[in-house]
Enzyme design. Structure first.
Site, short mmCIF file in Angstrom:
data_model
loop_
_atom_site.label_atom_id
_atom_site.label_comp_id
_atom_site.label_asym_id
_atom_site.label_seq_id
_atom_site.Cartn_x
_atom_site.Cartn_y
_atom_site.Cartn_z
N CYS A 1 0.77 -1.18 -0.20
CA CYS A 1 -0.03 0.02 0.08
C CYS A 1 1.03 1.25 0.14
O CYS A 1 0.90 2.12 0.89
CB CYS A 1 -0.94 -0.01 1.36
SG CYS A 1 -2.09 1.47 1.22
N GLU B 1 -4.85 -8.73 -0.82
CA GLU B 1 -5.05 -8.37 0.64
C GLU B 1 -4.16 -7.35 0.97
O GLU B 1 -3.23 -6.90 0.28
CB GLU B 1 -4.51 -9.62 1.36
CG GLU B 1 -4.21 -9.54 2.88
CD GLU B 1 -2.72 -8.99 3.42
OE1 GLU B 1 -2.71 -8.85 4.58
OE2 GLU B 1 -1.86 -8.83 2.39
N ARG C 1 -5.16 -9.11 14.38
CA ARG C 1 -4.49 -8.60 13.07
C ARG C 1 -5.85 -8.38 12.20
O ARG C 1 -6.34 -9.46 11.49
CB ARG C 1 -3.52 -9.60 12.58
CG ARG C 1 -2.90 -9.04 11.19
CD ARG C 1 -1.85 -10.27 10.76
NE ARG C 1 -0.96 -9.92 9.58
CZ ARG C 1 0.22 -9.46 9.78
NH1 ARG C 1 0.54 -9.12 11.18
NH2 ARG C 1 1.05 -8.80 8.80
N ARG D 1 -7.25 -7.01 8.39
CA ARG D 1 -6.45 -6.71 7.28
C ARG D 1 -7.82 -6.55 6.15
O ARG D 1 -8.91 -7.26 6.58
CB ARG D 1 -5.86 -7.83 6.74
CG ARG D 1 -4.30 -7.86 7.43
CD ARG D 1 -3.41 -6.65 6.93
NE ARG D 1 -2.09 -6.63 7.64
CZ ARG D 1 -1.90 -6.06 8.85
NH1 ARG D 1 -2.89 -5.50 9.53
NH2 ARG D 1 -0.65 -6.19 9.14
#
Length: 471
Positions: A215, A258, A302, A304
């Site tokens: 990203c 992802e 976590r 995502r």
């Protein structure tokens, strides 16, 4: 309104105890007409599948919506009475389904699951899928692995698709990541480097694109007008552009991405809109969902964002991401079985430095700093930077020989405070213990921090496979 009345629940209970449920009978009749011979509810096969083809190792389950949690995140809210009984019971069934599927798949079985509503609506289509599997004509889906890292996304898809997937191209620019990848996957081609230098026509044709693109590079400063343009306009110069140009050329059946949760709100959400619209302009129906690893069999908090884009001609009317499969795991479940070497224990000097650092931030009202996790806790998100380790320290007093084996300032602390090992980080990400760790720790921490949670990928991939097999 409670849509499950006592009478309905009584009937549901009877149905689940009955080996010859209505949906099973419908599907069996369709298979019998085609000359396919099977066994019913074979106790010799783990999980007692409803329909079994022993010689072909094909197991079929006919799942009623109520008992197996169809659209569970929405449907469980409709249960108003005795929620404390029904919700845990159905969630246990859902977890059992996952365990049965994983065990049979690991043993070489092809596992097919059909919802009762789909069997009733079109038994012939369900039978088509079964016939393909029994006759050995299940398609082999070709995939490419872009920004592959150490292969976490590929591993999840391999586990879900089994023998029905073949990786035909891999790209990863980091040489250390390539070494770990090569140690764990055997391919008859070399890993390609910088994807920006590879022409789309030089990539073999494929059905599935796996892309955990970074990203970074979504720099849109100075180009606010026309923000809704596709990748040829706004996203030029980004790594996402390479995913788009490759998929525009090859038109795969599905694209899987992802990324960090923050992508959704990056630049007030406009970045994610560009990504979504780009795929839509290329002819895809896009679905996305934020999922937390702690709900999928690993003790790691976590979150995502996961994006699945189906080519319009095969896109389902709706696509449901998997819900919680197992939220019971804790740090103690991933701890090394034996005492770990002294090198993983913090020195007194460094531990005091961390304490001072945390105190300074606390005085300013900040929550930054090291964190010692209890064994019955879950870990924070592991990341490639140093604080990914310092925010997931544990106390482990099993190692009695605390003689320093590395150059440290001061003695090793006497409280048993240590960082987790690379193997423990691998387990936090769902990598099996058979996954080889060929490099030095410094590289492994970075690689697992940058990787994905295999369990989550596998759960999503199973849902994708259901769509592809029925397309």
């Amino acid at each position: 309104m409670d849509r499950h009345t006592p009478e309905q629940r009584r009937k549901n209970m009877q149905a689940v105890k009955n080996k010859d449920s209505k949906i099973e009978v419908i599907l069996r009749k369709e298979l019998w007409k085609r000359g396919l011979r099977y066994r019913k509810n074979s106790s010799k096969v783990f999980g007692k599948p409803d329909i079994v083809f022993i010689g072909k190792k094909v197991a079929v389950f006919c799942d009623s919506e109520f008992w197996h949690g169809y659209d569970w995140e929405h449907k469980k809210d409709e249960i108003k009475s005795r929620r404390e009984f029904w919700i845990p019971k159905i969630e246990r069934n859902m977890q059992r389904d996952v365990e049965v599927t994983e065990k049979l798949t690991a043993d070489g079985w092809t596992v097919l699951r059909f919802w009762g509503k789909d069997i009733k609506k079109n038994p012939g289509k369900c039978a088509d899928v079964i016939e393909k599997a029994v006759k050995g004509t299940m398609p082999i889906y070709k995939s490419i692995d872009l920004f592959a890292g150490i292969g976490g996304i590929r591993l999840g898809f391999d586990k879900a698709f089994g023998k029905n997937i073949e990786t035909v191209f891999v790209s990863e620019w980091d040489e250390c990541a390539q070494k770990t990848y090569k140690a764990n996957f055997t391919d008859n081609f070399e890993i390609a480097g910088d994807i920006t230098q590879i022409k789309e026509k030089d990539i073999p044709s494929f059905d599935i694109c796996l892309a955990g693109f970074p990203c970074q590079a979504f720099s849109l400063a100075g180009q606010r007008k026309g923000f809704e343009d596709n990748y040829k306009g706004l996203c030029r110069g980004t790594l996402f552009m390479d995913v788009a140009r490759i998929c525009e050329h090859h038109k795969p059946k599905v694209i899987f991405c992802e990324n960090v949760k923050g992508l959704v709100i990056h630049d007030k959400g406009r970045t994610f809109k560009v990504i979504t619209k780009t795929f839509q302009d290329l002819g895809y129906t896009v679905y996305s969902q934020v999922l937390n690893s702690k709900n999928f069999g690993v003790p790691q908090n976590r979150e995502r964002i996961y994006l699945v884009a189906f080519r319009n001609d095969i896109a389902p009317d709706n696509f449901r991401f998997p819900t919680t499969t197992d939220d019971t795991k804790r740090i103690r479940d991933i701890i090394e079985e034996e005492a770990v070497p002294a090198k993983y224990y913090l020195s007194e000097t460094y531990l005091q430095t961390l304490k001072n650092h945390k105190a300074r931030h606390a005085a300013k009202g900040n929550g930054f700093g090291y964190e010692i996790r209890a064994w019955d806790d879950i870990a924070g998100a592991i990341v490639c930077g140093g604080m990914g380790r310092e925010r997931n320290l544990i106390i482990d007093e099993r190692q009695k020989d605390l003689t320093p084996t590395t150059h440290i300032k001061g003695e090793i602390n006497k409280k048993g405070v240590r960082k987790m090992t690379p193997r423990e980080w691998a387990r936090l990400q769902g990598f099996p213990d058979s996954f080889k760790l060929p490099l030095a720790d410094v590289h492994l921490y970075k690689q697992f921090g940058n990787s994905v949670t295999v369990n989550v990928i596998e759960a999503i991939a199973e849902k994708i496979k259901e769509v592809l097999d029925n397309a």
